[in-house]
Design an enzyme around this catalytic site. Sequence first.
Site, short mmCIF file in Angstrom:
data_model
loop_
_atom_site.label_atom_id
_atom_site.label_comp_id
_atom_site.label_asym_id
_atom_site.label_seq_id
_atom_site.Cartn_x
_atom_site.Cartn_y
_atom_site.Cartn_z
N ASP A 57 0.82 -1.21 0.00
CA ASP A 57 0.00 0.00 0.00
C ASP A 57 0.86 1.26 0.00
O ASP A 57 2.01 1.24 0.43
CB ASP A 57 -0.88 0.04 1.25
CG ASP A 57 -2.08 -0.88 1.17
OD1 ASP A 57 -2.18 -1.65 0.21
OD2 ASP A 57 -2.90 -0.84 2.11
N HIS A 203 3.86 -2.17 3.29
CA HIS A 203 3.85 -0.81 2.74
C HIS A 203 5.18 -0.53 2.04
O HIS A 203 6.24 -0.80 2.60
CB HIS A 203 3.62 0.21 3.85
CG HIS A 203 2.28 0.08 4.51
ND1 HIS A 203 2.02 -0.86 5.48
CD2 HIS A 203 1.12 0.77 4.33
CE1 HIS A 203 0.76 -0.76 5.87
NE2 HIS A 203 0.19 0.23 5.19
#
Length: 261
Positions: A57, A203
Amino acid sequence: MSDPTRRPGRRAALMATLGTAVANAVPAVTVLPRVRLRLFPRLSGFGTTDHVALTFDDGPDPASTPRFAEALAAHQVRATFFLLGSTLADAPSVGRDLAAAGHEVAVHGWAHRNLLLRGPYATHHDLARTRDLVRETTGQTPRFYRPPYGVLSASALLAARRLALSPVLWTCWGRDWTRTATPASVLATLRTGLAGGGTILLHDSDCASAPGAWRSSLAALPYLLDECARRGWRVGPLGEHGLPPRRAARVSAPGPVPHPE
């Protein structure tokens, strides 16, 4: 001075507004892992048991995303990257490079902000312009959507359906966004929920994390991939994860896009 909420018309309007806000927030309950994993397996990202979906993400970030791509290339693994429209607009070449390397690109929203308090029109606009930018920049039409913070709303679900985006959250994560994260802590946290058929969340950017937090994820990544290989799991993008199909809509065509609030 009289209380305006005692006036029948204003009281009714207040109750209607409150009811709308509550209804919009109901899907946010899926942010709770126990609820999501038990009651919503598809939304959680459960696929075929011999496969693990690897997702990232908050990118693309020219300082960090290419390093993740290099690590994945060294292991001949492809992943799904949930992109923010605002960061893609600033670093379009990084998004193009991800797609050219065979990675799957998906929608994370325009900016990393909670959409829970936004209405149907604003939410639809947010997702639509992100989807369009991802498609125009990378040449891929996104299939999947993950809201910032994993917080869904009724407006987000409606917008995703209209835009042919499938919401997918995760079955395990590394808590890699904190200041105290280390490669060891990321791996240890992942292992508590790591299983065949699951979806991993990491991430590749620190735009919504502690500065430099992505370095812990990057350092943990090779060990994570080696462990999945030892357990006999294939690792790849969501598009190859064997997610069950969504239920067909009850209407043959979507209605008009909601008007601005």
